[in-house]
Design a protein around this motif. Structure first.
Motif, PDB file in Angstrom:
ATOM      1  N   ALA A   1       0.545  -1.129   0.048  1.00 28.28           N
ATOM      2  CA  ALA A   1      -0.373   0.174   0.084  1.00 28.28           C
ATOM      3  C   ALA A   1       0.931   1.199  -0.201  1.00 28.28           C
ATOM      4  N   ASN A   2       1.602   1.263   0.705  1.00 24.04           N
ATOM      5  CA  ASN A   2       2.416   2.388   0.842  1.00 24.04           C
ATOM      6  C   ASN A   2       3.406   2.848  -0.253  1.00 24.04           C
ATOM      7  N   VAL A   3       3.992   1.541  -1.415  1.00 27.20           N
ATOM      8  CA  VAL A   3       4.482   1.758  -2.578  1.00 27.20           C
ATOM      9  C   VAL A   3       4.060   2.618  -3.295  1.00 27.20           C
ATOM     10  N   ILE A   4       2.047   1.929  -3.796  1.00 29.28           N
ATOM     11  CA  ILE A   4       1.497   3.028  -4.425  1.00 29.28           C
ATOM     12  C   ILE A   4       1.172   4.346  -4.316  1.00 29.28           C
ATOM     13  N   HIS A   5       1.331   4.367  -2.919  1.00 27.86           N
ATOM     14  CA  HIS A   5       1.207   6.129  -2.595  1.00 27.86           C
ATOM     15  C   HIS A   5       1.982   6.248  -2.301  1.00 27.86           C
ATOM     16  N   ASN A   6       3.272   6.041  -2.400  1.00 27.09           N
ATOM     17  CA  ASN A   6       4.262   7.309  -2.654  1.00 27.09           C
ATOM     18  C   ASN A   6       4.402   7.644  -4.130  1.00 27.09           C
ATOM     19  N   GLY A   7       3.853   6.415  -5.445  1.00 25.35           N
ATOM     20  CA  GLY A   7       3.790   6.850  -6.300  1.00 25.35           C
ATOM     21  C   GLY A   7       2.306   8.054  -6.925  1.00 25.35           C
ATOM     22  N   GLY A   8       1.616   8.202  -5.556  1.00 25.43           N
ATOM     23  CA  GLY A   8       0.316   9.391  -6.406  1.00 25.43           C
ATOM     24  C   GLY A   8      -0.636   8.812  -6.416  1.00 25.43           C
ATOM     25  N   ALA A   9      -1.295   7.477  -6.120  1.00 26.51           N
ATOM     26  CA  ALA A   9      -2.205   6.860  -6.992  1.00 26.51           C
ATOM     27  C   ALA A   9      -2.834   6.237  -5.503  1.00 26.51           C
ATOM     28  N   LYS A  10      -3.809   6.232  -5.766  1.00 31.32           N
ATOM     29  CA  LYS A  10      -4.681   5.703  -4.559  1.00 31.32           C
ATOM     30  C   LYS A  10      -4.668   3.946  -4.433  1.00 31.32           C
ATOM     31  N   ALA A  11      -4.823   3.028  -3.032  1.00 26.07           N
ATOM     32  CA  ALA A  11      -4.238   1.716  -3.231  1.00 26.07           C
ATOM     33  C   ALA A  11      -5.602   0.265  -2.957  1.00 26.07           C
ATOM     34  N   ILE A  12      -5.841  -0.124  -4.430  1.00 25.54           N
ATOM     35  CA  ILE A  12      -6.722  -1.111  -4.027  1.00 25.54           C
ATOM     36  C   ILE A  12      -6.090  -2.269  -3.805  1.00 25.54           C
ATOM     37  N   VAL A  13      -6.589  -3.717  -3.194  1.00 27.05           N
ATOM     38  CA  VAL A  13      -6.573  -4.462  -3.245  1.00 27.05           C
ATOM     39  C   VAL A  13      -8.269  -5.676  -4.199  1.00 27.05           C
ATOM     40  N   GLN A  14      -6.870  -6.126  -4.840  1.00 23.54           N
ATOM     41  CA  GLN A  14      -8.481  -7.015  -5.660  1.00 23.54           C
ATOM     42  C   GLN A  14      -8.308  -8.483  -4.348  1.00 23.54           C
ATOM     43  N   ILE A  15      -9.763  -8.730  -4.097  1.00 26.44           N
ATOM     44  CA  ILE A  15      -9.940  -9.617  -3.791  1.00 26.44           C
ATOM     45  C   ILE A  15     -10.407 -11.401  -3.539  1.00 26.44           C
ATOM     46  N   PHE A  16     -10.321 -11.841  -3.531  1.00 33.03           N
ATOM     47  CA  PHE A  16     -10.966 -13.180  -3.931  1.00 33.03           C
ATOM     48  C   PHE A  16     -10.723 -14.604  -3.795  1.00 33.03           C
ATOM     49  N   HIS A  17     -11.311 -15.796  -4.309  1.00 31.07           N
ATOM     50  CA  HIS A  17     -11.538 -17.048  -3.987  1.00 31.07           C
ATOM     51  C   HIS A  17     -11.239 -17.592  -5.387  1.00 31.07           C
ATOM     52  N   GLY A  18     -10.557 -18.984  -6.024  1.00 30.17           N
ATOM     53  CA  GLY A  18     -10.038 -18.933  -7.285  1.00 30.17           C
ATOM     54  C   GLY A  18     -10.951 -20.154  -7.241  1.00 30.17           C
ATOM     55  N   GLY A  19     -12.065 -20.749  -6.303  1.00 27.50           N
ATOM     56  CA  GLY A  19     -12.614 -21.578  -6.442  1.00 27.50           C
ATOM     57  C   GLY A  19     -12.604 -23.043  -7.794  1.00 27.50           C
ATOM     58  N   ARG A  20     -13.259 -23.429  -8.632  1.00 27.41           N
ATOM     59  CA  ARG A  20     -13.290 -24.997  -9.312  1.00 27.41           C
ATOM     60  C   ARG A  20     -11.919 -24.422 -10.900  1.00 27.41           C
ATOM     61  N   MET A  21     -11.079 -22.952 -10.361  1.00 26.62           N
ATOM     62  CA  MET A  21     -10.088 -22.782 -10.916  1.00 26.62           C
ATOM     63  C   MET A  21      -9.003 -23.062 -10.308  1.00 26.62           C
ATOM     64  N   SER A  22      -8.920 -22.963  -9.218  1.00 27.41           N
ATOM     65  CA  SER A  22      -7.756 -23.372  -8.519  1.00 27.41           C
ATOM     66  C   SER A  22      -7.019 -24.605  -9.254  1.00 27.41           C
TER      67      SER A  22
END
Length: 372
Positions: A87-108
């Motif tokens: 999160a910090n390195v993204i903020h240091n670049g001037g951007a907002k930091a969003i983390v994509q969260i998921f579960h792979g399900g049958r695609m794991s």
């Protein structure tokens, strides 16, 4: 018309410096246990310097939902120090930091699960475009496992807040678990989580509710919650444009901060005959009707592409172009269009210095067909 360098403020007050989003992309740069590496931090630091926000590649919320080796994890508290660094390195670049969260399900992938059977809504194997790919049969989740996974999305959101991210994106696209519960192909359940469209939406509804409850409990400042979706599946049965319009009708009634359509081409037309008068992006835009900001994506490489997407959306996500051309946004802002990398991506990956795991992954990727 909206221009790409205009700031954008979400309804919750979070402000982006421009209309560009770095699209979530798989990088396979994490350690096997999902801990972030220095290579990964460098990769995001480079690309955060031009965009308004960075959406990270998918981070699993449970070990049994890990999709592939080298994947980021947000499933345990011991990942918090490195997640904070990200999160910090993204903020240091001037951007907002969003983390994509998921579960792979049958695609794991079997290699990611160390031999354990993948989980899904039902015991129906995935159907790949690439017929050479293995399609192991998943195990149908018990109701208790469904509830545990819903809770895990909430816990992942708590960790994102504690690590200093500005938001999470729920990955309901690209045939992963949230999409699997909504799809008539992967969900053949007969309980409260399957059957009608309404029941197949139940899992998504409960995940969203849990995430917002977590935000209300832990967030000390406005926090973004976005949702990414794939508008069609190529299987029969599968998600159709009509199903997606139902989904959008439900999602626009939630407090979601934005919606993010997953497309390989922003000009793509639906396969269904009833929805071929205009592009999928145009149908989605009309269905949302300005109720929630929309992120458009798909083959954005030029100034013309950006302008076309922003005719139908509030924000534009850029993926592969930023992958091979980390300072593409700055080139666009400075009018240096001639300096943008424009060659085929299979060739363009040779122009950028990638870590070895990412380079090998990209070489293999451009020889296959992604699930979109």
């Amino acid at each position: 018309m909206t221009t790409f360098n205009e700031p954008f403020t979400f309804t919750n007050g979070v402000k982006l410096r421009n209309r560009f989003i770095m699209a979530p992309m798989t990088t396979v740069q994490s350690f096997f246990d999902g801990t972030i590496t220095q290579d990964e931090l460098h990769y995001y630091a480079q690309r955060a310097k031009g965009v308004g926000a960075v959406i990270t590649g998918a981070a699993n919320v449970q070990a049994n939902g890990k999709g592939w080796p080298g994947e980021l994890s947000i499933a345990q508290d011991d990942k918090l120090p490195e997640l904070t660094q990200l999160a910090n390195v993204i903020h240091n670049g001037g951007a907002k930091a969003i983390v994509q969260i998921f579960h792979g399900g049958r695609m794991s992938e079997p290699a990611a699960l160390l031999g354990h059977q993948a989980l899904s809504a039902s015991a129906i194997p995935a159907q790949h475009r690439d017929k050479t790919r293995p399609t192991p049969i998943p195990r149908a989740m018990t109701v208790a496992e469904i509830h545990a996974t819903i809770a895990a999305f909430g816990e992942a959101t708590r960790r994102a807040i504690q690590a200093g991210f500005d938001g999470v994106e729920l990955h309901g696209a690209n045939t992963y678990l949230l999409q699997q519960f909504f799809s008539a192909h992967s969900n053949r359940r007969t309980d409260a989580y399957g059957g009608s469209l309404e029941k197949r939406y139940t899992f998504i509804k409960e995940v969203i509710a849990t995430v917002f409850k977590t935000v209300a409990t832990y967030a000390q400042k406005p926090f973004i919650v976005g949702y990414r979706f794939s508008p069609e599946e190529f299987t029969t049965p599968g998600i159709s444009m009509a199903d997606t319009l139902y989904l959008l009708a439900q999602l626009t009634q939630t407090p979601l901060t934005y919606l993010h359509v997953s497309l390989d081409d922003y000009q793509r037309v639906a396969t269904a005959a009833d929805y071929q008068a205009k592009s999928i992006l145009q149908y989605v835009h009309a269905a949302i009707a300005g109720k929630i900001p929309l992120i458009g994506v798909g083959g954005v490489r030029t100034r013309t592409d950006v302008n076309h997407v922003l005719q139908q959306t509030e924000l534009v996500a850029v993926g592969q172009q930023l992958l091979v051309d980390p300072y593409w946004v700055q080139k666009l802002e400075q009018g240096c269009d001639a300096d943008m990398i424009s060659s085929d991506f299979a060739q363009a990956i040779e122009y950028t210095n990638f870590s070895r795991p990412l380079y090998d992954y990209l070489v293999a990727r451009y020889r296959s067909t992604p699930n979109i």
